[in-house]
Scaffold this active site. Structure first.
Site, PDB file in Angstrom:
ATOM      1  N   SER A   9       0.718  -1.204  -0.129  1.00 19.88           N
ATOM      2  CA  SER A   9       0.056   0.153   0.185  1.00 19.88           C
ATOM      3  C   SER A   9       1.260   1.189   0.038  1.00 19.88           C
ATOM      4  CB  SER A   9      -0.724  -0.071   1.373  1.00 19.88           C
ATOM      5  OG  SER A   9      -1.660   1.145   1.469  1.00 19.88           O
ATOM      6  N   TYR A  49      -2.287   5.577  -4.799  1.00 14.90           N
ATOM      7  CA  TYR A  49      -3.458   6.485  -4.339  1.00 14.90           C
ATOM      8  C   TYR A  49      -3.158   7.814  -5.397  1.00 14.90           C
ATOM      9  CZ  TYR A  49      -5.571   4.253  -0.547  1.00 14.90           C
ATOM     10  OH  TYR A  49      -6.029   3.300   0.435  1.00 14.90           O
ATOM     11  N   THR A  72      -5.797   2.495  -7.098  1.00 13.22           N
ATOM     12  CA  THR A  72      -6.994   2.453  -6.328  1.00 13.22           C
ATOM     13  C   THR A  72      -7.869   3.465  -6.780  1.00 13.22           C
ATOM     14  OG1 THR A  72      -6.119   1.314  -4.510  1.00 13.22           O
ATOM     15  CG2 THR A  72      -8.244   2.773  -4.164  1.00 13.22           C
ATOM     16  N   LYS A 114      -8.029  -1.053  -9.539  1.00 22.11           N
ATOM     17  CA  LYS A 114      -8.541  -1.638  -8.331  1.00 22.11           C
ATOM     18  C   LYS A 114      -9.909  -0.667  -8.125  1.00 22.11           C
ATOM     19  CE  LYS A 114      -8.021  -3.352  -3.604  1.00 22.11           C
ATOM     20  NZ  LYS A 114      -8.815  -2.373  -2.913  1.00 22.11           N
ATOM     21  N   HIS A 136     -14.025  -2.347  -2.016  1.00 27.60           N
ATOM     22  CA  HIS A 136     -13.015  -2.035  -1.026  1.00 27.60           C
ATOM     23  C   HIS A 136     -13.278  -2.865   0.564  1.00 27.60           C
ATOM     24  CE1 HIS A 136      -9.998   1.392  -0.606  1.00 27.60           C
ATOM     25  NE2 HIS A 136     -10.080   0.750   0.650  1.00 27.60           N
TER      26      HIS A 136
END
Length: 388
Positions: free
Chosen positions: A107, A131, A157, A254, A278
């Site tokens: 992440s 992100y 994402t 995603k 999510h």
């Protein structure tokens, strides 16, 4: 850990070991948590039709995903702040994934940096979740670091342009970043966790953000405030085009839940999509990932790989997802329960539980390889068949 029979047992052990605020950060969903419940209910309502007398002596669980072979059809999902569950949590999960022969998706909000994880992966499969931030200079820098570290895939994402309303998590805080007195007392009772996670340097921060935060503002709460303010609410398909132009390797989007979005991704040369809500942590009241999977897969017709995320707790869940068109699944909470329950030992136990459950399911369902798993192996709870 060896006595943990299933992922739910690991969840129970995790609840006992880590503080309530830490456990509920992992365990909770958005608002009434109806989407989180729907994810599990969809798996329960999808039934397997066993095939008998198939003459199966062993099963092959390997799969080609994003152009490379993985030993199992699942990857570790991108999850943030894993250092709050166990010391060097991201490194533990990365090492576990490497040993299991599966991808680790790191992440943006990981406790360890991209570079630290890359050293632990050491030839394994390293995916980096991104992100999209308002400051494209920072985003570009993260992409450059991922490429320099040898990440084989970038996972954008798309469903977190604002953070979901995670009410279960919020009740532990008197104000943002400030635990209630009750939560502090609960922390004080977790001596093993304190010695593992907090001592001697305090709680971990966010390894990937350290170079972007102001001097003296590198704590976890500083990082959380920074990323919340930086989320790009104007995320669009032009963003995907831009990432495709600067990222030379595999690109994954995603958060796809609609057919038109899946087709738009394929048209832009995306290598895989992740069908995901999510884990029920963003918009409550959405469809479950499993129930939209088949409708998304048909029009794509193999133009890109399909990965399912959200709600996977059993090897039989993986089987059902593959039967409905996924090539693989992401496992988030299942792996985090193991990590929180017992660090490296618990994470390895989570992988072993899912592996043995999938192997058993395949043998009893009459499938000797993943290629043999299709829609004919399933029916819905009403008894109507899901034909090929």
């Amino acid at each position: 850990m060896a006595q943990a029979r299933n992922i739910d047992d690991l969840r129970s052990l995790a609840r006992r070991r880590v503080p309530r605020f830490s456990f509920e950060y992992v365990d909770g969903g958005a608002e009434d948590e109806t989407t989180m419940a729907a994810n599990r209910a969809s798996f329960a309502a999808t039934r397997i039709l066993p095939r008998q007398l198939a003459g199966i002596r062993a099963v092959d669980m390997s799969v080609d995903i994003l152009g490379k072979t993985s030993q199992l059809p699942f990857a570790v999902a991108p999850t943030g702040y894993n250092g709050l569950l166990a010391k060097n949590g991201d490194l533990v999960l990365a090492r576990t994934a490497r040993l299991a022969g599966i991808p680790f998706t790191q992440s943006t909000m990981s406790s360890s940096s991209i570079e630290e994880v890359a050293r632990v992966i050491d030839g394994g499969r390293h995916w980096f979740q991104l992100y999209m931030l308002k400051d494209t200079t920072i985003t570009r820098r993260l992409v450059e670091r991922a490429q320099q570290a040898g990440c084989e895939a970038l996972v954008l994402t798309s469903d977190a342009i604002v953070l979901g309303n995670r009410e279960t998590d919020k009740h532990n805080y008197a104000s943002p970043g400030k635990l209630t007195w009750g939560a502090k007392l609960d922390v004080a009772r977790r001596m093993a966790w304190l010695l593992d996670v907090v001592a001697p340097h305090g709680p971990p921060g966010f390894g990937n953000l350290a170079e972007f935060l102001p001097r003296g503002q590198t704590s976890a709460i500083d990082g959380a405030r920074f990323i919340s303010a930086q989320m790009d609410t104007a995320l669009s398909w032009e963003t995907v085009d831009w990432l495709r132009s600067i990222w030379p390797h595999k690109l994954v989007v995603k958060g796809i839940m609609r057919v038109e979005d899946a087709l738009a991704a394929a048209e832009r040369g995306v290598d895989a999509i992740v069908v995901s809500n999510h884990g029920g942590r963003q918009l409550d009241g959405t469809a479950s990932s499993l129930e939209v999977l088949s409708a998304i897969g048909k029009p794509l017709n193999g133009r890109c790989d399909i990965i399912l995320d959200s709600g996977v707790r059993r090897g039989s869940d993986i089987f059902k997802a593959l039967a409905l068109g996924a090539k693989a699944v992401l496992c988030g909470r299942a792996m985090l329960y193991g990590l929180a329950a017992g660090g490296a030992t618990g994470a390895a136990r989570a992988v072993e539980i899912l592996r043995t459950e999938l192997e058993r399911t395949m043998m009893l369902a009459g499938s000797s390889s993943l290629m043999q798993i299709d829609r004919s192996a399933l029916c819905v709870a009403s008894g109507s068949f899901l034909h090929r």
